[in-house]
Design a protein around this motif. Structure first.
Motif, PDB file in Angstrom:
ATOM      1  N   UNK A 101       0.825  -1.216   0.000  1.00 24.77           N
ATOM      2  CA  UNK A 101       0.000   0.000   0.000  1.00 24.77           C
ATOM      3  C   UNK A 101       0.855   1.261   0.000  1.00 24.77           C
ATOM      4  N   UNK A 102       1.935   1.220   0.791  1.00 25.30           N
ATOM      5  CA  UNK A 102       2.820   2.402   0.853  1.00 25.30           C
ATOM      6  C   UNK A 102       3.442   2.664  -0.515  1.00 25.30           C
ATOM      7  N   UNK A 103       3.854   1.575  -1.145  1.00 25.14           N
ATOM      8  CA  UNK A 103       4.461   1.690  -2.470  1.00 25.14           C
ATOM      9  C   UNK A 103       3.465   2.274  -3.472  1.00 25.14           C
ATOM     10  N   UNK A 104       2.240   1.781  -3.423  1.00 26.61           N
ATOM     11  CA  UNK A 104       1.205   2.293  -4.331  1.00 26.61           C
ATOM     12  C   UNK A 104       0.931   3.765  -4.049  1.00 26.61           C
ATOM     13  N   UNK A 105       0.875   4.092  -2.751  1.00 29.64           N
ATOM     14  CA  UNK A 105       0.575   5.464  -2.339  1.00 29.64           C
ATOM     15  C   UNK A 105       1.586   6.450  -2.947  1.00 29.64           C
ATOM     16  N   UNK A 106       2.839   5.991  -3.028  1.00 26.80           N
ATOM     17  CA  UNK A 106       3.887   6.875  -3.548  1.00 26.80           C
ATOM     18  C   UNK A 106       4.024   6.835  -5.062  1.00 26.80           C
ATOM     19  N   UNK A 107       3.366   5.887  -5.713  1.00 27.74           N
ATOM     20  CA  UNK A 107       3.620   5.717  -7.145  1.00 27.74           C
ATOM     21  C   UNK A 107       2.400   5.700  -8.056  1.00 27.74           C
ATOM     22  N   UNK A 108       1.215   5.801  -7.476  1.00 29.42           N
ATOM     23  CA  UNK A 108      -0.004   5.725  -8.290  1.00 29.42           C
ATOM     24  C   UNK A 108      -0.770   7.045  -8.162  1.00 29.42           C
ATOM     25  N   UNK A 109      -1.298   7.579  -9.289  1.00 29.08           N
ATOM     26  CA  UNK A 109      -2.117   8.801  -9.172  1.00 29.08           C
ATOM     27  C   UNK A 109      -3.222   8.581  -8.120  1.00 29.08           C
ATOM     28  N   UNK A 110      -3.425   9.596  -7.281  1.00 29.00           N
ATOM     29  CA  UNK A 110      -4.299   9.442  -6.108  1.00 29.00           C
ATOM     30  C   UNK A 110      -5.677   8.859  -6.444  1.00 29.00           C
ATOM     31  N   UNK A 111      -6.255   9.370  -7.525  1.00 32.85           N
ATOM     32  CA  UNK A 111      -7.638   8.927  -7.762  1.00 32.85           C
ATOM     33  C   UNK A 111      -7.737   7.460  -8.191  1.00 32.85           C
ATOM     34  N   UNK A 112      -6.588   6.857  -8.510  1.00 34.94           N
ATOM     35  CA  UNK A 112      -6.605   5.427  -8.886  1.00 34.94           C
ATOM     36  C   UNK A 112      -6.232   4.501  -7.731  1.00 34.94           C
ATOM     37  N   UNK A 113      -5.905   5.116  -6.571  1.00 31.62           N
ATOM     38  CA  UNK A 113      -5.356   4.304  -5.477  1.00 31.62           C
ATOM     39  C   UNK A 113      -6.257   3.159  -5.040  1.00 31.62           C
ATOM     40  N   UNK A 114      -7.540   3.488  -4.797  1.00 34.77           N
ATOM     41  CA  UNK A 114      -8.441   2.443  -4.290  1.00 34.77           C
ATOM     42  C   UNK A 114      -8.490   1.266  -5.248  1.00 34.77           C
ATOM     43  N   UNK A 115      -8.536   1.562  -6.537  1.00 34.32           N
ATOM     44  CA  UNK A 115      -8.612   0.475  -7.516  1.00 34.32           C
ATOM     45  C   UNK A 115      -7.355  -0.389  -7.462  1.00 34.32           C
ATOM     46  N   UNK A 116      -6.226   0.252  -7.224  1.00 31.69           N
ATOM     47  CA  UNK A 116      -4.990  -0.540  -7.141  1.00 31.69           C
ATOM     48  C   UNK A 116      -4.923  -1.371  -5.852  1.00 31.69           C
ATOM     49  N   UNK A 117      -5.423  -0.820  -4.764  1.00 34.44           N
ATOM     50  CA  UNK A 117      -5.479  -1.627  -3.535  1.00 34.44           C
ATOM     51  C   UNK A 117      -6.299  -2.890  -3.790  1.00 34.44           C
ATOM     52  N   UNK A 118      -7.414  -2.678  -4.487  1.00 34.17           N
ATOM     53  CA  UNK A 118      -8.294  -3.813  -4.754  1.00 34.17           C
ATOM     54  C   UNK A 118      -7.648  -4.816  -5.696  1.00 34.17           C
ATOM     55  N   UNK A 119      -6.941  -4.277  -6.684  1.00 35.67           N
ATOM     56  CA  UNK A 119      -6.270  -5.154  -7.651  1.00 35.67           C
ATOM     57  C   UNK A 119      -5.206  -6.009  -6.947  1.00 35.67           C
ATOM     58  N   UNK A 120      -4.511  -5.379  -6.023  1.00 30.75           N
ATOM     59  CA  UNK A 120      -3.489  -6.109  -5.263  1.00 30.75           C
ATOM     60  C   UNK A 120      -4.149  -7.222  -4.441  1.00 30.75           C
ATOM     61  N   UNK A 121      -5.262  -6.891  -3.811  1.00 36.29           N
ATOM     62  CA  UNK A 121      -5.983  -7.913  -3.038  1.00 36.29           C
ATOM     63  C   UNK A 121      -6.350  -9.096  -3.929  1.00 36.29           C
ATOM     64  N   UNK A 122      -6.880  -8.782  -5.109  1.00 36.82           N
ATOM     65  CA  UNK A 122      -7.286  -9.866  -6.013  1.00 36.82           C
ATOM     66  C   UNK A 122      -6.084 -10.692  -6.464  1.00 36.82           C
ATOM     67  N   UNK A 123      -4.955 -10.009  -6.686  1.00 42.91           N
ATOM     68  CA  UNK A 123      -3.776 -10.736  -7.169  1.00 42.91           C
ATOM     69  C   UNK A 123      -3.252 -11.690  -6.096  1.00 42.91           C
ATOM     70  N   UNK A 124      -3.218 -11.213  -4.850  1.00 43.97           N
ATOM     71  CA  UNK A 124      -2.757 -12.087  -3.759  1.00 43.97           C
ATOM     72  C   UNK A 124      -3.758 -13.231  -3.563  1.00 43.97           C
ATOM     73  N   UNK A 125      -5.040 -12.870  -3.612  1.00 47.64           N
ATOM     74  CA  UNK A 125      -6.085 -13.892  -3.424  1.00 47.64           C
ATOM     75  C   UNK A 125      -6.006 -14.959  -4.509  1.00 47.64           C
ATOM     76  N   UNK A 126      -5.727 -14.539  -5.726  1.00 46.63           N
ATOM     77  CA  UNK A 126      -5.640 -15.498  -6.835  1.00 46.63           C
ATOM     78  C   UNK A 126      -4.486 -16.482  -6.607  1.00 46.63           C
ATOM     79  N   UNK A 127      -3.344 -15.934  -6.156  1.00 48.55           N
ATOM     80  CA  UNK A 127      -2.191 -16.814  -5.863  1.00 48.55           C
ATOM     81  C   UNK A 127      -2.567 -17.864  -4.825  1.00 48.55           C
ATOM     82  N   UNK A 128      -3.233 -17.396  -3.780  1.00 47.52           N
ATOM     83  CA  UNK A 128      -3.597 -18.312  -2.687  1.00 47.52           C
ATOM     84  C   UNK A 128      -4.616 -19.346  -3.177  1.00 47.52           C
ATOM     85  N   UNK A 129      -5.591 -18.880  -3.920  1.00 47.25           N
ATOM     86  CA  UNK A 129      -6.617 -19.772  -4.481  1.00 47.25           C
ATOM     87  C   UNK A 129      -5.966 -20.868  -5.318  1.00 47.25           C
TER      88      UNK A 129
END
Ligand code: ATP
Ligand code: MG
Length: 373
Positions: free
Chosen positions: A230-258
């Motif tokens: 999240x910290x990395x995204x916060x520093x590197x992603x345009x603010x208005x896209x942040x929430x979508x990237x947090x969610x994308x990260x969640x899905x990516x980790x979840x997919x690996x685990x699945x």
């Protein structure tokens, strides 16, 4: 007498697979209650007190608490002892047809005999204060006064395995419950951002997980700290896209685990248009290329409908405490509502450390088993 008759409903529709569903339900009742279950004539006989458990076992349509087992209708009446007056009716069901009277005839006879024995009782077919349930099978009459309606659906383990993305909010616990009700066995994945979010939030997730686990025999909660991503995204992603990237990260980790755990689908509590990240464009843009089945059982639910279910299943009282979710951390004030997948891909291509950080969070996942391994 601690004896219950258990009925199921939808399982009856499953044709040749019927015994698979019935065995699954029998196995779940035994594992969840520790009681012995016997299958007789399209129902289960359970020895033990199921009062608190009927509503915790998907697949059960209702349970009848048995007050006595008799050879003849007259014996039933002999055993009854009513001191107060009330209106009543008798409802009879025959599973075996080797008794000379029909169900209706048995009911009528019983109501007549009961009114003779207790002249202060009256029959009311439409709105009786008490119902006397009689089931005839195996040459016996099984009698009950108390029927508890269950949650119906299908037995857990009959509709695949899912990984539910579980927050402490109202939605995802309800989404999980709905999938359990349709027979999906669930494990859970919770993301947190300690020390940015408090440990209380993690504990609330654990509490919700335990409540949801009471609807299935065994489950586990995976806990993933995504603060560094999240910290990395916060520093590197345009603010208005942040929430979508947090969610994308969640899905990516979840997919690996699945994939590692060989599960079938991811479950979320998303509901169309409820928040900015849940517009149809954003849902599509965030997950378009992920190649994973994501089930969203709440997609057509209103918030109040979701909250009502959450209190019924017991998670509402925890969700109402409104814990700081990791998703809300560093959240933008004006999130984008109509993101395009191309834009997300373009931003993501510049995030050179993202895969590495995701992999690190994934490898550090902790697991908690309930009710123990
Ligand atoms: P909820 O009431 O379930 O928290 P929400 O209305 O807060 O949902 P979002 O924050 O956009 O909506 O989350 C959408 C979905 O993403 C959630 O329903 C859940 O499935 C998943 N999710 C959100 N936060 C987390 C988290 N901290 N851990 C795991 N999954 C999460
Ligand atoms: Mg939330």
């Amino acid at each position: 007498m601690n004896l219950w008759i258990i009925h199921w409903s939808e399982i009856g529709l499953k044709g040749k697979n019927r015994s698979f569903f019935e065995n699954k339900l029998k196995e779940n009742i035994e594992k969840q209650t520790g009681f012995k279950v016997k299958k007789i004539k399209g129902r289960f006989i359970v020895e033990g007190d199921l009062t608190e458990m009927i509503n915790k076992i998907p697949g059960i349509s209702y349970g009848l608490k048995i007050i006595g087992v008799f050879e003849k209708p007259e014996e039933i009446v002999k055993s009854l002892n009513f001191k107060e007056s009330f209106t009543f009716k008798v409802i009879t069901k025959r599973a075996d047809k080797d008794w000379p009277e029909t169900s209706i005839e048995i009911s009528k006879k019983l109501m007549k005999l009961i009114m003779e024995k207790f002249p202060y009782l009256q029959v009311d077919f439409k709105n009786p204060q008490k119902k006397i349930y009689v089931e005839y099978f195996e040459k016996k009459f099984w009698v009950g006064l108390e029927k508890i309606v269950g949650i119906g659906g299908l037995p857990v383990g009959s509709s695949g395995k899912g990984l539910s993305l579980l927050s402490c909010g109202f939605d995802s616990p309800v989404a999980s419950f709905l999938m359990l009700k349709r027979g999906m066995k669930l494990d859970f994945l919770h993301f947190y951002s300690y020390p940015q979010t408090s440990l209380l939030e993690k504990e609330a997730a654990l509490e919700i997980f335990k409540i949801l686990s009471s609807y299935q025999p065994q489950s586990c909660l995976y806990l993933s700290n995504i603060l560094e991503v999240q910290k990395y995204l916060f520093n590197n992603v345009p603010k208005k896209y942040l929430t979508l990237f947090y969610r994308r990260v969640m899905f990516k980790i979840a997919k690996k685990l699945k994939e590692e755990k060989n599960l079938d689908a991811l479950i979320t509590g998303e509901s169309l248009g409820q928040v900015a990240s849940q517009t149809i464009q954003n849902i599509l843009a965030t997950t378009k290329d992920l190649d994973v089945l994501i089930l969203r059982p709440l997609i057509g639910f209103n918030k109040q409908e979701i909250i009502d279910i959450s209190y019924k299943i017991g998670t509402g009282k925890i969700s109402e405490k409104n814990f700081q979710d990791c998703c809300l951390l560093f959240n933008p004030k004006n999130p984008i509502t109509k993101a395009s997948f191309e834009k997300i891909r373009e931003i993501e291509s510049s995030l050179t450390k993202l895969d590495e950080l995701i992999q690190k969070s994934f490898e550090e996942i902790e697991v908690y088993h309930w009710p123990g391994k």
